[in-house]
Design a protein around this motif. Structure first.
Motif, mmCIF file in Angstrom:
data_model
loop_
_atom_site.group_PDB
_atom_site.id
_atom_site.type_symbol
_atom_site.label_atom_id
_atom_site.label_comp_id
_atom_site.label_asym_id
_atom_site.label_seq_id
_atom_site.Cartn_x
_atom_site.Cartn_y
_atom_site.Cartn_z
ATOM 1 N N VAL A 193 1.627 -17.797 -22.224
ATOM 2 C CA VAL A 193 2.089 -18.509 -23.333
ATOM 3 C C VAL A 193 2.233 -17.782 -24.599
ATOM 4 O O VAL A 193 2.983 -17.704 -25.419
ATOM 5 C CB VAL A 193 1.273 -19.991 -23.520
ATOM 6 N N THR A 194 0.789 -16.883 -24.666
ATOM 7 C CA THR A 194 0.804 -16.209 -25.752
ATOM 8 C C THR A 194 1.827 -15.078 -25.877
ATOM 9 O O THR A 194 2.428 -14.530 -26.837
ATOM 10 C CB THR A 194 -0.613 -15.556 -25.849
ATOM 11 N N ILE A 223 5.973 -24.401 -27.086
ATOM 12 C CA ILE A 223 4.811 -23.784 -26.583
ATOM 13 C C ILE A 223 4.204 -24.962 -25.684
ATOM 14 O O ILE A 223 3.219 -24.691 -24.828
ATOM 15 C CB ILE A 223 3.851 -23.349 -27.862
ATOM 16 N N LEU A 253 5.022 -16.458 -26.815
ATOM 17 C CA LEU A 253 5.064 -16.838 -28.379
ATOM 18 C C LEU A 253 5.385 -15.484 -29.149
ATOM 19 O O LEU A 253 6.072 -15.469 -30.174
ATOM 20 C CB LEU A 253 3.744 -17.343 -28.854
#
Length: 301
Positions: free
Chosen positions: A69-70, A56, A73
Motif C-alpha cells: 500500500v505504501t 488507500i 501511495l
C-alpha cells in the motif's frame, strides 16, 4: 487515447528518460496508477485527497500489506508531483495524505557456513554449473542486486584490477571490488562461455556477462530459480532468493567490523538510513553471542 492515459504515459516517459528508472519500476508505477484511476473514475484535475485516502483504505481492506500500500501511495504522490511541476494541476492533492507507518522487518541472512555451502554447491565442470557458481560468488561477494547482476556486460569487468562497474537504481554507476574467489569463478565461467559462443555462433553486438544456453542475457527470474535450486540442494528450508545473499553480504561485513558508510557505498544505497537496518541485525547477533558466552548465562543454563 484518453487524457488520463496520456498523462500517465508522459509521466512514465519522464521516469525513463529524466530519472533513469528501471523497466521493473516503471511497470510498477503504471500498474499502480491505472488501478488508482480505475477506482476513482475521474480526471487527474478532479482528484482530491479524499479520493486518494479512499483508494488507500480500500487497499488495506483488501488485505494488501502495508509495504504494498505504501508503494502504491508513493506512485500516486510521484505522479501528482509531476502534474503539479508541469502546471497541469494547481493543487497537489497527494500532499495532504499522510504516510502509512510501516514496520520494517529485519532482512533474512544466512550463516557463514550455509553461505559457503550454497556457493560451493555448483561444482560440475559444465557451462551452466560454472555460470551458476560465478553468479552466486558475485551476489554474495559483491552484494549486488539481482537486476544489477543481470545487466552486467563483459566490458564492466576489470579482472586485472579486481573490479566491476555496476549500474544501480536510477542508472547510477558504482565500482565494486571483486574477491579472489569471485575472480576465479568468473575466469572459469568465461572460458566455457567463449567455447559455447564459438560453437553456437552467438551474435556479438551485445555482450552480456551472464547468458543462457542460447546466448541470451539471463533474466531476474532465472537467477532466482538458480538460488532456490542450490539452496534446496543443501537443505535450506527457508524461502530465500538473490536478495538474501545481498543481505548476507552486508550483515557479514558488519559483523566483521566494516564501517557502515563503506557498506553503504558497496550496496549503492543513496541514504545511510537505508543501510542502518543492518545495525539491528548486528545487535541481534551480539545478543545471541552474549547469551551463549557470558559466564553468568552459562551458570543459569
Amino acid at each position: 487515447m484518453d487524457t488520463t492515459t496520456n498523462y500517465i504515459n508522459n509521466f512514465l516517459n519522464y521516469l525513463k528518460l529524466q530519472r533513469g528508472e528501471s523497466p521493473n519500476t516503471i511497470r510498477a508505477y503504471k500498474k499502480d496508477l491505472f488501478e488508482f484511476f480505475q477506482f476513482v473514475k475521474t480526471m487527474p484535475e478532479e482528484v482530491d485527497s479524499v479520493a486518494i485516502r479512499g483508494f488507500i483504505s480500500e487497499q488495506i481492506l483488501k488485505g494488501n500489506s502495508k509495504t504494498t500500500v505504501t508503494r502504491k501511495l508513493s506512485s500516486i504522490r510521484s505522479f501528482f508531483s509531476y502534474l503539479y511541476s508541469e502546471g497541469i494541476i494547481k493543487i497537489n492533492p497527494a500532499r495532504a495524505v499522510s504516510s502509512l507507518k510501516v514496520r520494517r522487518n529485519l532482512p533474512k541472512f544466512l550463516t557463514i557456513d550455509d553461505t559457503f555451502k550454497l556457493i560451493e554447491s555448483p561444482s560440475e565442470d559444465k557451462f551452466i554449473v560454472q555460470r551458476d557458481r560465478a553468479m552466486l560468488e558475485l551476489l554474495y561477494g559483491c552484494g549486488i542486486r539481482v537486476s544489477e547482476l543481470c545487466s552486467l556486460n563483459l566490458e564492466d569487468l576489470n579482472l586485472k584490477d579486481g573490479l566491476i562497474k555496476v549500474k544501480g537504481k536510477g542508472q547510477k554507476e558504482r565500482i565494486v571490488p571483486l574477491g579472489q574467489k569471485a575472480k576465479e569463478a568468473i575466469k572459469k565461467y568465461l572460458a566455457m562461455r567463449h567455447i559455447l559462443r564459438i560453437k553456437k555462433r552467438f551474435a556479438t553486438q551485445e555482450a552480456p556477462l551472464f547468458i543462457n544456453n542460447r546466448g541470451n542475457r539471463i533474466s531476474d527470474r532465472q537467477v532466482r530459480r538458480v538460488v532456490i535450486k542450490y539452496a534446496k540442494a543443501i537443505g535450506i528450508q527457508e524461502k530465500i532468493g538473490p536478495h538474501t545473499l545481498r543481505h548476507t553480504f552486508a550483515s557479514h561485513l558488519l559483523m566483521e567490523g566494516a564501517d557502515l558508510r563503506v557498506i553503504q557505498e558497496l550496496l549503492g544505497h543513496s541514504s545511510l538510513s537505508t543501510t542502518q537496518i543492518y545495525t539491528h541485525i548486528d545487535l541481534k547477533h551480539l545478543m545471541e553471542i552474549y547469551d551463549k558466552s557470558h559466564p553468568l548465562n552459562k551458570e543459569e543454563n
